[in-house]
Design a protein around this motif. Structure first.
Motif, PDB file in Angstrom:
ATOM      1  N   ARG A 176       0.822  -1.210   0.000  1.00 31.74           N
ATOM      2  CA  ARG A 176       0.000   0.000   0.000  1.00 31.74           C
ATOM      3  C   ARG A 176       0.856   1.261   0.000  1.00 31.74           C
ATOM      4  N   VAL A 177       2.046   1.135   0.630  1.00 27.45           N
ATOM      5  CA  VAL A 177       2.936   2.301   0.648  1.00 27.45           C
ATOM      6  C   VAL A 177       3.349   2.654  -0.777  1.00 27.45           C
ATOM      7  N   PHE A 278      12.436   2.854  11.763  1.00 22.40           N
ATOM      8  CA  PHE A 278      11.638   2.981  10.541  1.00 22.40           C
ATOM      9  C   PHE A 278      10.521   1.963  10.535  1.00 22.40           C
ATOM     10  N   ALA A 281       6.971   2.264  12.127  1.00 24.38           N
ATOM     11  CA  ALA A 281       5.902   3.125  11.633  1.00 24.38           C
ATOM     12  C   ALA A 281       4.892   2.373  10.796  1.00 24.38           C
TER      13      ALA A 281
ATOM     14  N   PHE B  87      -5.209   5.480   2.492  1.00 29.34           N
ATOM     15  CA  PHE B  87      -5.361   4.030   2.548  1.00 29.34           C
ATOM     16  C   PHE B  87      -5.723   3.579   3.952  1.00 29.34           C
ATOM     17  N   GLY B  89      -4.939   1.868   7.063  1.00 30.66           N
ATOM     18  CA  GLY B  89      -3.588   1.689   7.605  1.00 30.66           C
ATOM     19  C   GLY B  89      -2.661   2.833   7.228  1.00 30.66           C
ATOM     20  N   ALA B  91      -0.590   3.914   5.199  1.00 30.53           N
ATOM     21  CA  ALA B  91       0.484   3.777   4.203  1.00 30.53           C
ATOM     22  C   ALA B  91       1.381   5.011   4.161  1.00 30.53           C
ATOM     23  N   LEU B  92       1.748   5.511   5.322  1.00 30.82           N
ATOM     24  CA  LEU B  92       2.729   6.606   5.346  1.00 30.82           C
ATOM     25  C   LEU B  92       4.099   6.048   4.987  1.00 30.82           C
ATOM     26  N   PHE B  93       4.976   6.917   4.502  1.00 32.80           N
ATOM     27  CA  PHE B  93       6.345   6.479   4.207  1.00 32.80           C
ATOM     28  C   PHE B  93       7.134   6.445   5.509  1.00 32.80           C
ATOM     29  N   PRO B  94       7.484   5.250   5.976  1.00 36.50           N
ATOM     30  CA  PRO B  94       8.062   5.158   7.326  1.00 36.50           C
ATOM     31  C   PRO B  94       9.423   5.825   7.446  1.00 36.50           C
ATOM     32  N   HIS B  95      10.115   6.000   6.309  1.00 38.39           N
ATOM     33  CA  HIS B  95      11.463   6.546   6.394  1.00 38.39           C
ATOM     34  C   HIS B  95      11.482   8.060   6.221  1.00 38.39           C
ATOM     35  N   MET B  96      10.296   8.662   6.077  1.00 33.20           N
ATOM     36  CA  MET B  96      10.269  10.119   5.877  1.00 33.20           C
ATOM     37  C   MET B  96       9.577  10.772   7.063  1.00 33.20           C
ATOM     38  N   PRO B 137       6.772   8.898  11.162  1.00 30.88           N
ATOM     39  CA  PRO B 137       5.429   8.341  11.372  1.00 30.88           C
ATOM     40  C   PRO B 137       5.363   7.385  12.561  1.00 30.88           C
ATOM     41  N   ARG B 152      -1.346  14.624   3.471  1.00 28.07           N
ATOM     42  CA  ARG B 152      -0.531  14.250   2.330  1.00 28.07           C
ATOM     43  C   ARG B 152      -1.399  14.104   1.075  1.00 28.07           C
TER      44      ARG B 152
END
Ligand SMILES: Nc1ncnc2c1ncn2[C@@H]1O[C@H](COP(=O)(O)OP(=O)(O)OP(=O)(O)O)[C@@H](O)[C@H]1O
Ligand SMILES: [Mg+2]
Lengths: 283, 334, 369
Positions: A176-177, A278, A281, B87, B89, B91-96, B137, B152
């Motif tokens: 989904r990401v 990371f 999240a 979405f 869940g 669906a954020l970008f975990p590394h940002m 996040p 976003r």
């Protein structure tokens, strides 16, 4: 109530203590022995280590080793990445097939692989013969018996080791990401560089370290495919122990490799901690 | 209004999606008006996500077409459609960081730095996360993450925003709070919202219009009130709110529990009246729920205001049930 | 490593083919593959030496058969003591480690004579008892305090007859002359033989070889480095030639016959100026069977029948001069000490190598890598 989990941990430790002691003795003993040897043979002092500075010979071997290992790592990880990526994105059935093929390659003796490369890419190998016969080249291309040959052989051997950690990471990426990135206006390429690649970074680091460390100890392939002109540390150490009886030099080099690898592992553990932040999240 | 959304009218024409022989969406026809808050409501597996993913461009269409402001977008890749999407869940970008997440859609569009910064600030204000811009996040609560996802998705002023059960992961109390914020944001940005949920209360309280779906088909479309007051099918009536069903003269009627008067036997009035026995009474604070057995009929459920009327009737009491003609809605089909 | 590799490779794959004089390329490769696995599985079975048996530490492969038949059988018949094997390969480092650790499990090592010089003075070896072992049954210069030569092998070269036609190379000077004889060369990676060949090529006379002039030798080696490949094992040396990777290849002389056969005569062995290497038996200090028993064993190996069986079975040339005259006709071109070759060969000096081998190998490695 409160203390019971703690107590359980306590007894757990007591139970494993003898094994822990055994492991420590079995691992640490030889390591201490090596360190000891490196400062006592042939005479007490740091003479063996001083040779690192004074001997062009040793510096050359170390440089060759590091250069080859770095290049091997780079190519293995790039190819491994592509393969892992393909495996994650094909249907389940084909993925299992690919995985089996990958694992089967672990079973093939390194000697057989090495000689197969000679049959394929050697001076009179299949590829050169074909190219010469159809007139594309006049002289055979020197694929083997040089540094290129070493690299081809080593990369081929190391690719499966690069694929496995990458596969593990890629399989855990939340699709989904990636969809989110597309829906936000990123093209497939942008999504790859900005989202997919960063998310697979822990796998890249793990694969790189694994391949690099394994490459450091590589011996048969460089010895044969290098035509004798590519001398790496592992082979040199073995010669010093078995043939020239310079055990001090061998121990010094072994200690150097050991600490080099430990330093790398330390870096890796730092990186992995970051990655768990990371990873947190995702939920 | 933060952006004048200049477009955002969508038309789904006979939209069909088949997975092999299984039809997940069947000939869906729907006009979605510019700026409206439209909710897709239906049980699990009814095809809500399928429909949304076809609109977003992540699923190929088997048959039919999608028009945006009159133009077909059926073959367009998702990133070209310019639809925002939130979405399940998140669906954020975990590394940002939060800022980087929100800036992402503008970044990939290569907008000037200053514009991006300003816009991100604006969005952080909108979702009230001004102090969280530099967090990752993973360091945010679920509600905060949800708001980041929203910011976003709205950052690039999409004409249409698609939301797939965006509140599903939040607890009840937080969900109500975020529902209010979401409605407020919808009013302010003027974007068309297409919202998927299987929570009927959420659908009722937030939507301009609701689409009730079942087994890949649209069951009924209308405003919350229309759907509640004038359900056309048994499924619509029972899925949105509760309903009793009666047959009279060969026709099927839906009768909401709160539209039935309950009185001790002999005290009932009105054109439609039956007698029965209370099987069970449940106390809900503001409401008393009675389950009444009526000879020759299904058990009837009645909701009575707790503060009105006398003492609650106990189980075993003989009662009269009555309702007005308007209360019973004749259904078109079962 | 050195020339131990010679024995390992020879016994691992060569013996049968040598006898039959024929081995095709495919089966050769199969053998290479199996060697990778087989050596390990063989190493696992450590032989336990006891006082009533002799444990021979050798290189696996056909050695049990050949050493058993050539020496074990007559020795057991005479003394009643059985012969057992440890096939993990007695490299210098391993012998030193075994003696240092105090857990000596081998009685006799199938090694090189220079190992005797390298390990003897430091007390790792039993001296040879020349009351039991005969000095006359080996070449005079190869009966040393801690080791005695039982067989000879050598460094020679093969060349591509199609490349050089009517004017074939005849000496190390030709081998190192890439202007007159263009083409790739292959040499041994661990310096042995290569240094001697280089000096002979550079004009040093046979008798003035030792002590080796390292600078001069390495300069010569480097002069053809761009055209050279280096092999570390006999199979590699073999495949470099058979696969056409080189036009001239330094090889262990007993491979000459295999190579000539495998290439249908295209490659030919040159025995002129071949360097004779003394393969020797040495005894780890404190060997379990005791010194006397193992000396008897070594004496048996010196016998002419044993010597000839070793030649027949493994292609190793007798060291015992009594056997020279009995070398069969078909082996003569390939045997070091046959009447045909004995006047043209050069003798290795194990003392120089024992004392300087370590430095020489390292300097050589530095020069070629
Ligand atoms: N890729 C697919 N392959 C086959 N069947 C699918 C696929 N995706 C969805 N389906 C089926 O299509 C039907 C509709 O799925 P969809 O995800 O649209 O349901 P939903 O209404 O979103 O349900 P939920 O409320 O559980 O999310 C389901 O029966 C599902 O199993
Ligand atoms: Mg869904």
């Amino acid at each position: 109530m409160n203390g019971s989990p703690l107590r359980r941990i306590g007894t757990g430790w007591l139970l494993v203590l003898p094994f822990l002691a055994l492991v420590v003795a079995l691992f640490l003993g030889p390591i201490v022995n090596i360190l000891w040897l490196s400062v006592t043979d042939p005479e007490p002092g740091l003479g063996n280590y001083a040779a690192l500075v004074t001997s062009d010979n040793l510096v050359g071997i170390l440089w060759t080793t590091i250069r080859i290992c770095v290049i091997t790592t780079a190519f293995s990880v790039i190819f491994g990445y592509s393969i892992a990526y393909a495996m994650v994105h094909v249907a389940q059935g084909s993925r299992n097939q690919m995985l089996s093929l990958l694992l089967v390659s672990f079973w093939i003796s390194v000697l057989v692989r090495t000689f197969s490369w000679l049959m394929l890419l050697g001076r009179k190998g299949l590829v050169n013969e074909t190219l010469v016969n159809i007139g594309i080249i006049a002289e055979p291309i020197e694929f083997m018996r040089n540094e290129l040959g070493v690299l081809i052989g080593m990369v081929h051997y190391m690719i499966p080791y690069a694929v496995l950690p990458l596969l593990a990471v890629m399989q855990n990426i939340d699709g989904r990401v990636l969809s989110a990135s597309r829906s936000l206006g990123a093209t497939g390429q942008q999504t790859f560089w900005r989202v997919y690649l960063p998310l697979t970074r822990p796998g890249l680091v793990a694969a790189s370290l694994l391949v690099f460390i394994l490459s450091l100890g590589f011996y048969v392939t460089p010895a044969i495919l290098g035509g004798g002109k590519v001398l790496m540390v592992a082979e040199y150490i073995s010669v010093q122990i078995l043939v020239t009886l310079r055990w001090g030099t061998a121990a010094m080099l072994a200690a150097l490799m050991l600490f080099g690898v430990l330093a790398l592992l330390f870096l890796m553990s730092r990186f992995m901690k970051l990655s768990t932040i990371f990873g947190g999240a995702k939920a | 209004m933060i952006d004048g959304a200049v477009s955002g009218g969508l038309r789904l024409k006979a939209l069909t999606k088949r997975f092999g022989s299984f039809t997940a969406a069947e000939s869906v026809n729907l006009d979605i008006r510019r700026g409206e808050f439209l909710t897709l409501l239906g049980p699990s597996g009814s095809g809500k996500t399928t429909l949304l993913m076809m609109i977003a461009g992540f699923l190929d269409i088997t048959e039919g077409d999608i028009l945006l402001d009159g133009m077909s977008i059926a073959g367009m890749p998702p990133e070209k459609r310019n639809f925002g999407m939130v979405f399940q869940g998140y669906a954020l970008f975990p590394h940002m960081s939060v800022r980087q997440n929100i800036a992402y859609p503008l970044d990939v569009r290569k907008r000037p730095k200053a514009e991006i910064e300003a816009r991100v600030d604006e969005m952080l204000d909108l979702v009230q996360l001004q102090d969280f811009g530099h967090r990752l996040p993973g360091q945010l609560s679920g509600g905060q993450q949800q708001r980041v996802a929203l910011a976003r998705a709205l950052c690039f002023a999409p004409p249409v925003l698609l939301l797939d059960e965006p509140l599903g992961a939040l607890d009840k109390k937080l969900r109500v709070e975020v529902q209010d914020q979401l409605k407020d944001i919808h009013r302010r940005v003027g974007t068309t919202f297409i919202y998927v949920t299987h929570d009927q209360e959420e659908a009722l309280s937030m939507s301009d219009r609701i689409v009730i779906m079942q087994k890949g088909r649209i069951e009924q479309v209308g405003t919350p009130e229309e759907l509640y007051q004038k359900p056309r099918t048994r499924f619509a009536a029972s899925f949105l709110g509760k309903s009793n069903f009666l047959t009279k003269d060969g026709a099927l009627y839906a009768l909401r529990p709160e539209k039935i008067d309950i009185a001790p036997k002999g005290a009932g009035q009105g054109p439609n009246r039956v007698s029965g026995t209370v099987r069970a009474m449940t106390y809900f604070g503001s409401v008393l729920k009675y389950d009444v057995t009526v000879p020759g009929m299904d058990e009837i459920e009645v909701d009575a205001d707790a503060w009105r009327g006398g003492a609650p009737l106990a189980a075993g009491a003989e009662v009269d049930l009555s309702w007005s003609d308007a209360a019973a809605v004749r259904l078109e089909r079962d | 490593m050195h020339d131990k590799q010679f024995m390992r490779e020879t016994v691992a794959e060569g013996a049968k083919a040598f006898k039959e004089g024929r081995m095709d390329r495919r089966s050769f490769l199969v053998l290479c593959g199996m060697a990778g696995i087989a050596t390990q599985s063989v190493i696992a079975g450590d032989a336990e030496a006891a006082a009533n048996e002799i444990v021979m530490w050798n290189w696996g492969g056909q050695s049990e058969e050949c050493h058993g038949a050539a020496i074990g059988d007559p020795f057991t018949a005479e003394t009643g003591m059985p012969l057992k094997f440890d096939t993990s390969g007695p490299l210098q480092g391993k012998i030193k480690e075994m003696v240092d650790s105090g857990n000596v499990t081998a009685d006799v090592c199938d090694a090189d004579l220079f190992d005797a010089v390298a390990l003897g003075p430091s007390g790792h070896l039993e001296p040879i008892d020349y009351d039991i072992v005969s000095k006359d049954r080996t070449l005079p210069q190869y009966a040393l305090e801690h080791g005695v030569s039982i067989i000879l092998y050598g460094y020679a070269f093969v060349y591509d007859t199609e490349a050089y036609g009517d004017n074939p190379p005849k000496s190390w000077a030709d081998f190192f002359d890439t202007a007159k004889f263009p083409g790739k060369r292959s040499l041994y990676k661990w310096a042995n033989g290569a240094l001697e060949g280089a000096l002979l090529a550079d004009g040093v006379s046979k008798d003035a070889l030792y002590p080796l002039d390292m600078d001069r030798a390495l300069a010569k080696i480097k002069s053809i480095k761009d055209d050279s490949l280096y092999w570390g094992s006999g199979s590699e040396a073999h495949s470099m030639v058979v696969n056409g990777e080189v036009s001239m290849g330094m090889v262990w002389q007993n491979r000459g016959r295999n190579i000539e056969n495998d290439t249908d005569g295209r490659y030919k062995l040159v025995m002129n100026e071949a360097l004779a290497m003394p393969g020797a038996y040495i005894v780890p200090k404190g060997n379990p069977a005791g010194r006397e028993a193992v000396m008897k064993f070594i004496a048996t190996a010196q016998g002419v029948p044993s010597q000839l069986t070793l030649l027949d079975c493994l292609g190793m040339t007798p060291s015992n001069p009594e056997a020279f005259a009995q070398i069969p006709e078909d082996q003569q071109p390939y045997a070091i000490t046959s009447a045909m070759n004995i006047d043209n060969i050069v003798y290795n000096d194990p003392t120089w190598w024992g004392e300087n081998g370590g430095d020489a190998v390292n300097a050589f490695l530095d020069a070629i890598s």
